[in-house]
Design a protein around this motif. Structure first.
Motif, PDB file in Angstrom:
ATOM      1  N   VAL A 112       0.835  -1.196   0.000  1.00  0.00           N
ATOM      2  CA  VAL A 112       0.000   0.000   0.000  1.00  0.00           C
ATOM      3  C   VAL A 112       0.871   1.249   0.000  1.00  0.00           C
ATOM      4  CG1 VAL A 112      -1.751   1.278   1.274  1.00  0.00           C
ATOM      5  CG2 VAL A 112      -1.849  -1.209   1.196  1.00  0.00           C
ATOM      6  N   ALA A 113       1.905   1.195   0.845  1.00  0.00           N
ATOM      7  CA  ALA A 113       2.801   2.345   0.950  1.00  0.00           C
ATOM      8  C   ALA A 113       3.413   2.675  -0.409  1.00  0.00           C
ATOM      9  CB  ALA A 113       3.900   2.044   1.967  1.00  0.00           C
ATOM     10  N   ARG A 114       3.873   1.651  -1.085  1.00  0.00           N
ATOM     11  CA  ARG A 114       4.474   1.852  -2.404  1.00  0.00           C
ATOM     12  C   ARG A 114       3.447   2.474  -3.356  1.00  0.00           C
ATOM     13  NH1 ARG A 114       7.857  -2.222  -2.160  1.00  0.00           N
ATOM     14  NH2 ARG A 114       6.104  -3.654  -2.068  1.00  0.00           N
ATOM     15  N   ALA A 115       2.259   1.896  -3.371  1.00  0.00           N
ATOM     16  CA  ALA A 115       1.221   2.377  -4.284  1.00  0.00           C
ATOM     17  C   ALA A 115       0.835   3.827  -3.990  1.00  0.00           C
ATOM     18  CB  ALA A 115      -0.008   1.473  -4.193  1.00  0.00           C
ATOM     19  N   ALA A 116       0.866   4.201  -2.726  1.00  0.00           N
ATOM     20  CA  ALA A 116       0.453   5.568  -2.370  1.00  0.00           C
ATOM     21  C   ALA A 116       1.659   6.504  -2.297  1.00  0.00           C
ATOM     22  CB  ALA A 116      -0.293   5.554  -1.042  1.00  0.00           C
ATOM     23  N   ARG A 117       2.841   5.976  -2.536  1.00  0.00           N
ATOM     24  CA  ARG A 117       4.077   6.760  -2.510  1.00  0.00           C
ATOM     25  C   ARG A 117       4.290   7.424  -1.156  1.00  0.00           C
ATOM     26  NH1 ARG A 117       6.101   8.663  -7.040  1.00  0.00           N
ATOM     27  NH2 ARG A 117       5.616   7.594  -8.993  1.00  0.00           N
ATOM     28  N   VAL A 118       4.058   6.616  -0.139  1.00  0.00           N
ATOM     29  CA  VAL A 118       4.357   7.075   1.224  1.00  0.00           C
ATOM     30  C   VAL A 118       5.097   5.947   1.930  1.00  0.00           C
ATOM     31  CG1 VAL A 118       2.375   8.621   1.418  1.00  0.00           C
ATOM     32  CG2 VAL A 118       2.157   6.217   2.058  1.00  0.00           C
ATOM     33  N   SER A 119       5.354   6.104   3.209  1.00  0.00           N
ATOM     34  CA  SER A 119       6.055   5.054   3.943  1.00  0.00           C
ATOM     35  C   SER A 119       5.060   4.170   4.690  1.00  0.00           C
ATOM     36  CB  SER A 119       7.023   5.682   4.937  1.00  0.00           C
ATOM     37  OG  SER A 119       6.289   6.316   5.957  1.00  0.00           O
ATOM     38  N   ARG A 120       5.540   2.996   5.098  1.00  0.00           N
ATOM     39  CA  ARG A 120       4.735   2.085   5.934  1.00  0.00           C
ATOM     40  C   ARG A 120       3.955   2.840   6.995  1.00  0.00           C
ATOM     41  NH1 ARG A 120       9.452  -0.799   8.724  1.00  0.00           N
ATOM     42  NH2 ARG A 120      10.196   1.269   8.292  1.00  0.00           N
ATOM     43  N   GLN A 121       4.741   3.576   7.788  1.00  0.00           N
ATOM     44  CA  GLN A 121       4.189   4.179   8.983  1.00  0.00           C
ATOM     45  C   GLN A 121       3.022   5.119   8.686  1.00  0.00           C
ATOM     46  OE1 GLN A 121       4.884   3.217  11.930  1.00  0.00           O
ATOM     47  NE2 GLN A 121       3.422   4.649  12.798  1.00  0.00           N
ATOM     48  N   THR A 122       3.103   5.798   7.567  1.00  0.00           N
ATOM     49  CA  THR A 122       2.006   6.699   7.210  1.00  0.00           C
ATOM     50  C   THR A 122       0.735   5.901   6.972  1.00  0.00           C
ATOM     51  OG1 THR A 122       3.570   8.213   6.200  1.00  0.00           O
ATOM     52  CG2 THR A 122       1.262   8.467   5.595  1.00  0.00           C
ATOM     53  N   VAL A 123       0.884   4.778   6.311  1.00  0.00           N
ATOM     54  CA  VAL A 123      -0.278   3.916   6.107  1.00  0.00           C
ATOM     55  C   VAL A 123      -0.804   3.462   7.458  1.00  0.00           C
ATOM     56  CG1 VAL A 123      -1.123   1.810   5.039  1.00  0.00           C
ATOM     57  CG2 VAL A 123       0.684   3.125   3.920  1.00  0.00           C
ATOM     58  N   SER A 124       0.104   3.056   8.306  1.00  0.00           N
ATOM     59  CA  SER A 124      -0.289   2.622   9.639  1.00  0.00           C
ATOM     60  C   SER A 124      -1.026   3.740  10.374  1.00  0.00           C
ATOM     61  CB  SER A 124       0.952   2.200  10.428  1.00  0.00           C
ATOM     62  OG  SER A 124       0.624   1.890  11.755  1.00  0.00           O
ATOM     63  N   ASN A 125      -0.537   4.953  10.204  1.00  0.00           N
ATOM     64  CA  ASN A 125      -1.187   6.079  10.856  1.00  0.00           C
ATOM     65  C   ASN A 125      -2.592   6.329  10.313  1.00  0.00           C
ATOM     66  OD1 ASN A 125       0.854   6.636  12.646  1.00  0.00           O
ATOM     67  ND2 ASN A 125       1.902   8.062  11.263  1.00  0.00           N
ATOM     68  N   VAL A 127      -4.825  15.375   2.494  1.00  0.00           N
ATOM     69  CA  VAL A 127      -4.478  15.035   1.104  1.00  0.00           C
ATOM     70  C   VAL A 127      -3.858  13.653   1.023  1.00  0.00           C
ATOM     71  CG1 VAL A 127      -3.480  15.989  -0.985  1.00  0.00           C
ATOM     72  CG2 VAL A 127      -3.790  17.459   1.027  1.00  0.00           C
ATOM     73  N   THR A 128      -2.844  13.424   1.841  1.00  0.00           N
ATOM     74  CA  THR A 128      -2.175  12.119   1.800  1.00  0.00           C
ATOM     75  C   THR A 128      -3.113  11.029   2.306  1.00  0.00           C
ATOM     76  OG1 THR A 128      -1.150  12.890   3.835  1.00  0.00           O
ATOM     77  CG2 THR A 128       0.241  12.735   1.895  1.00  0.00           C
ATOM     78  N   ARG A 129      -3.909  11.376   3.270  1.00  0.00           N
ATOM     79  CA  ARG A 129      -4.821  10.378   3.815  1.00  0.00           C
ATOM     80  C   ARG A 129      -5.692   9.793   2.710  1.00  0.00           C
ATOM     81  NH1 ARG A 129      -8.906  12.258   8.330  1.00  0.00           N
ATOM     82  NH2 ARG A 129      -7.251  13.827   8.296  1.00  0.00           N
ATOM     83  N   GLU A 130      -6.226  10.694   1.909  1.00  0.00           N
ATOM     84  CA  GLU A 130      -7.094  10.223   0.817  1.00  0.00           C
ATOM     85  C   GLU A 130      -6.315   9.361  -0.167  1.00  0.00           C
ATOM     86  OE1 GLU A 130      -9.470  13.148  -1.194  1.00  0.00           O
ATOM     87  OE2 GLU A 130      -9.972  14.103   0.729  1.00  0.00           O
ATOM     88  N   ARG A 131      -5.112   9.779  -0.435  1.00  0.00           N
ATOM     89  CA  ARG A 131      -4.281   9.013  -1.371  1.00  0.00           C
ATOM     90  C   ARG A 131      -4.073   7.595  -0.840  1.00  0.00           C
ATOM     91  NH1 ARG A 131       1.327  10.164  -2.197  1.00  0.00           N
ATOM     92  NH2 ARG A 131       1.009  12.035  -0.954  1.00  0.00           N
ATOM     93  N   VAL A 132      -3.756   7.522   0.439  1.00  0.00           N
ATOM     94  CA  VAL A 132      -3.535   6.218   1.064  1.00  0.00           C
ATOM     95  C   VAL A 132      -4.825   5.411   1.082  1.00  0.00           C
ATOM     96  CG1 VAL A 132      -2.977   5.062   3.225  1.00  0.00           C
ATOM     97  CG2 VAL A 132      -1.610   7.000   2.471  1.00  0.00           C
ATOM     98  N   GLU A 133      -5.891   6.097   1.448  1.00  0.00           N
ATOM     99  CA  GLU A 133      -7.163   5.372   1.537  1.00  0.00           C
ATOM    100  C   GLU A 133      -7.565   4.753   0.206  1.00  0.00           C
ATOM    101  OE1 GLU A 133      -9.439   8.381   3.339  1.00  0.00           O
ATOM    102  OE2 GLU A 133      -9.331   7.500   5.355  1.00  0.00           O
ATOM    103  N   SER A 134      -7.368   5.509  -0.854  1.00  0.00           N
ATOM    104  CA  SER A 134      -7.761   4.961  -2.149  1.00  0.00           C
ATOM    105  C   SER A 134      -6.845   3.811  -2.543  1.00  0.00           C
ATOM    106  CB  SER A 134      -7.777   6.067  -3.217  1.00  0.00           C
ATOM    107  OG  SER A 134      -6.467   6.386  -3.617  1.00  0.00           O
ATOM    108  N   ALA A 135      -5.581   3.897  -2.152  1.00  0.00           N
ATOM    109  CA  ALA A 135      -4.673   2.774  -2.422  1.00  0.00           C
ATOM    110  C   ALA A 135      -5.125   1.537  -1.657  1.00  0.00           C
ATOM    111  CB  ALA A 135      -3.253   3.151  -2.034  1.00  0.00           C
ATOM    112  N   ILE A 136      -5.582   1.773  -0.443  1.00  0.00           N
ATOM    113  CA  ILE A 136      -6.049   0.654   0.380  1.00  0.00           C
ATOM    114  C   ILE A 136      -7.218  -0.052  -0.289  1.00  0.00           C
ATOM    115  CG2 ILE A 136      -7.275   0.095   2.516  1.00  0.00           C
ATOM    116  CD1 ILE A 136      -5.487   2.037   3.977  1.00  0.00           C
TER     117      ILE A 136
END
Lengths: 354, 354
Positions: A10-23, A34-43
């Motif tokens: 997920v982190a790779r797909a959203a171009r963030v780190s593990r921990q951000t996804v975890s957060n 902004v990043t939250r949405e990016r991560v959420e959609s990757a999820i």
DNA sequence: ACTCATGATTTGAACGATCAAAAATTGATC
DNA sequence: GATCAATTTTTGATCGTTCAAATCATGAGT
């Protein structure tokens, strides 16, 4: 749907780190919208689900509640546990908890199971049912520092207010009192009580409910009350013959309140066979059988009981089991049951085919 | 008893490495008897238990079976699931497995739950109960490659021998046939059948059992069989009125075989009210209610069913769930139920007070 | 433009076990 | 006693996640 994506995917797909996804998952307020949405959609795009065991290993919590499935469904009332289990599982799920079953032939074996499940970090807390006087399990759990709640109050006087022993119970006396008062209000004067032999914590409690209601009625002395009481162990046939015996000995009632649906069913069968098919009878537990045969009964409100159990374990709206300091008053819940009236309290209308 | 020792603590105490301890636990034959004993005594001395979540994370197995608790205990027969659950939990424990509960209001919600539990690696396999024709859950599980077994055969013809769909079921026809033959052997000639309306996979199967037994009896033609059949939905009161209606219309039986204990209880109540208290009646499911009121019934042998479920999932003596290639013949188990005779098939002995 | 506090994000370590491969020990054989 | 194969034991890496601390970015105040 074979290989599950990990948090790293997920982190790779959203171009963030593990921990951000975890957060995003655990503390969303810490991450920028902004990043939250990016991560959420990757999820959702990857269909990611956190790996429960990995999370549990890291957090040292299993988010699981253990409960014993009784050795044998205790006759008609076995379904009580069934409904309770359902309510517990459903509400636990809403709080992110799971319910794990175990079995044990006797208290000793159960303690071994508890130990195994707790040491293996399989469950965080236990729900104990069918507690009895001097139950070794509660002592064991308190000594081991294992969180637990019993469904059923401790009948030993000392333990009643022990803040280490959390319990939820149904106010049997109140339920039976309501049933008795209901019958009295409907014109019955001689309301009998069919209960279990003393001593029995639950049974005596229910009998007290009947006594306190009858004490309000005019012209009730101890002797009359005694004459209105029948005793039988918790079985349909025992109840049936006890009622028949009492009737043969000249006992007469305008209505009967019983300590369980088993007793009530036996009472109804006995009554029908001596021409008292219309005798109002009220049971206790509101089992499927009571519903099936149209018997009035006192419902334990197991949904409330389950809610109380979780509230004691996790707090009013907590999502985790946190051992807390509780004052004696906070350490238990007494649920008031309610009477379910069926068929106007009459017996089955045997001629009533449509 | 606060902090649990880890495998490393044991290793230190036994003066070996982690892995040796791990081997003692998982592959004892690989470790020399002398060291094995040393490790074992360290284990018991420290009271070590492997951390279940850590193990599951590493092995990618949860050793857990998921099963849905039905939304509402389906009347009297609710306890069927109860007994089955007990048997399943007990036998699963012997194979190192655990049983996790979940609830769901409808099949759609259930599939979401299944997804959540499986993706989260909370459970390895599912046991599905209350399957119905065209059940979307089975398709979903097969598509997702999730191991599962249904309790109840797929009634769609195509699926019956699909080796991807593992199932265990009770041979209802055989059970009802046994009951019918038992009654015929005891001298009853006109054995009636009280069943559910068609179409119903389970119900029609049970009816066929009665038909095949009756076909052996002398002088049984289609018309006679039809006259001996009563239909009612699965409720005590429905059964009661259906029997009364049939009786009023002139139907007569020497005995009755029913598709469920609910029907049987209704039948008995109806029979008693028209002076047929002695009419032999046999139910199905052998619920606590049947036992409580002394009704003969066909027992499903849920212990065997549970054993079958685990056998299909894990092999005859396996300790883990391994998706295997099964031939069509191996992919299911049909359990033969057995008749439990009570009170010599008579009605309640209404005068029988001791 | 510079400092500094605040907020957002990333990195390294750890949870406790098992797997795979490497190292050490044993024992049989000549 | 040296050699080699088989057995036994140890080491390093990993499962997927969260915690703690470090780094980076943002923006207000002087």
């Amino acid at each position: 749907m074979g290989n599950h994506p990990t948090i790293e995917d997920v982190a790779r797909a959203a171009r963030v780190s593990r921990q951000t996804v975890s957060n995003v998952l655990n503390t969303p307020e810490r991450v920028r919208p902004v990043t939250r949405e990016r991560v959420e959609s990757a999820i959702t795009k990857l269909g990611y689900r956190p790996h429960a065991s990995a999370r549990r290993l890291r957090t040292q919590k299993s988010s699981t509640i253990g409960i014993r499935l009784d050795p044998m469904s205790n006759g008609i009332s076995g379904s009580v546990l069934d409904s309770f289990l359902h309510a517990l599982t459903e509400q636990a799920d809403q709080r992110g908890m799971r319910v794990l079953l175990y079995t044990a032939a006797d208290p000793h074996a159960e303690m071994a199971q508890i130990r195994k499940l707790h040491d293996g970090a399989d469950v965080d807390a236990f729900v104990l049912t069918s507690t009895f006087h001097g139950d070794p399990r509660t002592e064991y759990l308190i000594a081991g520092g294992v969180p637990f709640v019993t469904f059923g109050r401790p009948w030993g006087v000392d333990d009643m207010n022990d803040p280490q022993h959390l319990w939820v119970d149904v106010d049997g006396a109140s339920g039976v009192r309501e049933a008795t008062e209901h019958l009295l209000a409907r014109g019955a004067a001689r309301v009998g009580f069919l209960g279990w032999p003393s001593p029995s914590g639950t049974g005596d409690d229910r009998r007290r409910g009947w006594q306190s209601a009858m004490a309000q009625a005019p012209g009730m002395d101890a002797a009359t009350l005694a004459a209105l009481t029948i005793t039988a162990s918790d079985s349909v046939t025992e109840a049936q013959s006890a009622v028949l015996r009492a009737h043969a000995a000249g006992a007469r009632w305008d209505a009967l309140v019983c300590a369980s649906d088993s007793l009530a069913l036996g009472a109804r069968m006995a009554a029908a066979s001596v021409g008292l098919a219309e005798l109002p009878i009220v049971g206790f537990d509101n089992t499927p059988v009571a519903e099936a045969v149209g018997l009035s009964s006192v419902d334990q409100r197991l949904t409330e009981v389950a809610a109380g159990v979780l509230e004691l374990l996790m707090g009013v709206s907590g999502k985790a089991i946190v051992p807390r300091e509780l004052t004696p008053g906070e350490s238990h819940r007494l649920i008031t049951p309610r009477l379910v009236v069926r068929r106007g309290d009459t017996g089955v209308d045997l001629a009533g085919a449509p």
